[in-house]
Design an enzyme around this catalytic site. Structure first.
Site, short mmCIF file in Angstrom:
data_model
loop_
_atom_site.label_atom_id
_atom_site.label_comp_id
_atom_site.label_asym_id
_atom_site.label_seq_id
_atom_site.Cartn_x
_atom_site.Cartn_y
_atom_site.Cartn_z
N ASP A 6 89.82 44.51 32.20
CA ASP A 6 90.09 45.03 33.52
C ASP A 6 90.41 44.00 34.35
OD1 ASP A 6 89.84 46.25 35.94
OD2 ASP A 6 88.27 47.61 35.56
N ARG B 280 103.75 66.55 31.47
CA ARG B 280 102.44 66.02 31.18
C ARG B 280 102.91 64.90 30.10
NH1 ARG B 280 100.31 68.02 27.01
NH2 ARG B 280 100.90 70.10 27.39
N TYR C 150 81.90 47.10 36.95
CA TYR C 150 82.05 48.11 38.03
C TYR C 150 81.14 49.24 37.56
CZ TYR C 150 84.13 52.30 39.55
OH TYR C 150 84.33 53.71 40.39
N LYS D 189 93.38 50.08 43.95
CA LYS D 189 93.09 48.48 44.76
C LYS D 189 94.32 47.88 44.95
CE LYS D 189 88.74 50.45 43.54
NZ LYS D 189 89.04 51.34 42.72
#
Length: 392
Positions: A177, A54, A106, A202
Site C-alpha cells: 500500500d 463496467r 490503516y 488521498k
C-alpha cells in the site's frame, strides 16, 4: 489497461501526458468524460474496444494508463474506493490461504482482515515487519504478504526489497500500500512488489473531493485475475471521478514537493516543542529507520505523527484549538488535517494506538501559518473557542 509507451521518463511529464492523447474526433486536449454505459457493435463481438462501461470505459482507461506509467507498471485498475481496490486484491485468496500482514496498518485494512477475511477461512498472521529479523520469520506457506511503508499511523518503514526477496523465495505475492508516499516518492514495483495499491482519495487526488482506489501490477497473470474479478464484481471508478483524478495527477509532482517541504520544516519545529514527547517522521535523523528512508524513497512525504505529553484529555484540548489545521479523517489534500487515530481512523483496530498519538497530514499552506497554529494549540490547556462567522 496496458500502458501506452511515452518517450519521456520524467515523472511530471508522464503525469500530464501518459494515456492522454488529444481526442481524435475533436482535438480536445483534456480527456473527455465518456458517460455512456454501453457501446455500439458493428456485429456481435466486433467493436472499438468497448462493450460495457463496467468492463472498460475510455475515461477510466486513460486514467489507468497514466497510473501505470507513474508506478512503472504495466496494468492498472481504477476502483470506487481504496477499500474496494483492497477487496479486489483479496479476491485472489481462497479459504485455507495464509495472509501475512504488517501489524501497523490503516484501520480499514485491519477491519477487512479481521472481520471479513478471517471468518471466510483465510488465516491472518500479523507481524512487526519493520524489524528486519521478523522479515526472515515470515511463514513459507504465506500466499500473500501485505504491508504499508511508512505504516499508518506509526510511520514505521519496512525494507521492501528484503521482504520481496523472501516473498519470491517462498512464492508469496507481495502487496504494498503506497498511499502515504505516492509514486512520486516511492515505487514499490521497482523494489520487488507484485502489486501496488493506493487509496487515490488521498495524495493522488489531493483535493479531498473524490473517493477512489487504484491497483497496479507488472504481471500479466495477476492482471488477468484482477480483470476477471473487476468485471464480475464491478467495483469500478465512475467516468467523472476518473476525469477528476486524471486532472489531479497533473499537479501531483509539485504538490508532493510542497507537502514534503512543509512536513520536514514542521517536524523539525515540533521536535523543539516542550509539550511534544516524540515526533515520528522518516525525514528526521531521529527516526530509527532514517537510513532506510534515504535508500528506498526519493523523499519523505507529508505525513507526521507525534506523541503529546499527557493523555487523552490533553490531546483533546490541543485538538480543539486548531484554527488552520482541520480536525478530520483522511489525508493527502492540499489543506492540513489533524486527527486522533485511537478514536478516529484506528478506533476499530484490535490494538488501537496510544491515546497520546496525534497524526498530521501536512498541507501546502504557508508553513509559517502552520507553525503559528501549532504554537497557539500547544500553549494553552484550555479549549479554544472558534469565532462564529455571523455574516449571512
Amino acid at each position: 489497461m496496458k500502458i501506452n509507451k511515452l518517450k519521456s521518463k520524467a515523472f511530471s511529464t508522464k503525469a500530464i501526458h501518459a494515456g492522454q492523447e488529444p481526442d481524435p474526433s475533436t482535438g480536445a486536449v483534456m480527456t473527455p468524460i465518456t458517460l455512456s454505459s454501453t457501446y455500439a457493435q458493428k456485429a456481435p463481438g466486433k467493436h472499438k474496444g468497448y462493450e460495457y462501461s463496467r468492463v472498460s470505459n475510455p475515461t477510466r482507461k486513460a486514467l489507468e494508463h497514466c497510473i501505470s506509467a507513474l508506478e512503472e507498471g504495466s496494468f492498472s485498475f481504477a476502483c470506487a474506493s481504496g477499500v474496494a481496490a483492497s477487496s479486489l486484491i483479496f479476491e485472489i485468496l481462497k479459504p485455507g490461504d495464509l495472509l501475512v500482514a504488517e501489524e501497523d496498518l490503516y484501520g480499514g485494512s485491519l477491519r477487512i482482515l479481521t472481520k471479513i477475511l478471517k471468518p471466510r477461512g483465510i488465516s491472518i498472521h500479523l507481524m512487526d515487519l519493520s524489524k528486519e529479523d521478523n522479515i526472515f520469520k515470515i511463514p513459507k506457506k504465506a500466499k500473500m504478504i501485505w504491508l504499508e511503508s511508512p505504516t499508518n499511523p506509526l510511520m514505521k518503514l519496512i525494507d521492501i526489497k528484503k521482504v520481496s526477496a523472501v516473498a519470491k523465495k517462498n512464492k508469496s505475492l507481495l502487496v504494498v500500500d503506497n498511499t502515504f508516499m505516492s509514486p512520486f516518492f516511492q515505487k514499490p514495483l521497482l523494489l520487488g512488489a507484485d502489486i501496488v495499491l493506493h487509496s487515490a482519495t488521498k495524495y493522488l487526488s489531493g483535493h479531498s473531493d473524490i473517493v477512489a482506489g487504484v491497483i497496479t501490477t507488472h504481471c500479466p497473470d495477476l492482471a488477468e485475475s484482477l480483470a476477471f474479478w473487476s468485471k464480475s464484481l464491478g467495483p469500478v471508478l465512475s467516468p467523472f471521478d476518473s476525469y477528476l483524478l486524471l486532472r489531479s495527477l497533473k499537479t501531483l509532482a509539485i504538490r508532493m514537493k510542497a507537502h514534503e517541504q512543509n512536513a520536514l520544516e514542521l517536524a523539525l519545529f515540533l521536535e523543539k516543542q516542550k509539550r511534544v514527547k516524540k515526533v515520528l517522521y522518516p525525514g528526521l535523523k531521529s527516526h530509527p529507520q532514517h537510513q532506510l528512508a534515504l535508500k528506498q524513497m526519493s523523499g519523505f512525504g507529508g505525513m507526521i505523527s507525534f506523541y503529546l505529553k499527557g493523555g487523552k484529555k490533553e490531546v483533546f484540548e490541543c485538538l480543539s484549538r486548531f484554527q488552520i489545521f482541520t480536525l478530520a479523517e483522511s489525508l493527502g489534500g492540499v489543506e492540513s488535517l489533524v486527527e486522533h487515530p485511537a478514536s478516529m481512523t484506528h478506533a476499530a483496530s484490535p490494538h488501537p494506538p496510544s491515546e497520546s498519538l496525534i497524526r498530521i497530514s501536512t498541507g501546502i499552506e504557508d508553513v509559517k501559518d502552520l507553525k503559528s497554529d501549532f504554537l497557539q494549540a500547544l500553549k494553552s490547556k484550555k479549549p479554544f473557542k472558534r469565532q462564529e462567522n455571523k455574516a449571512r
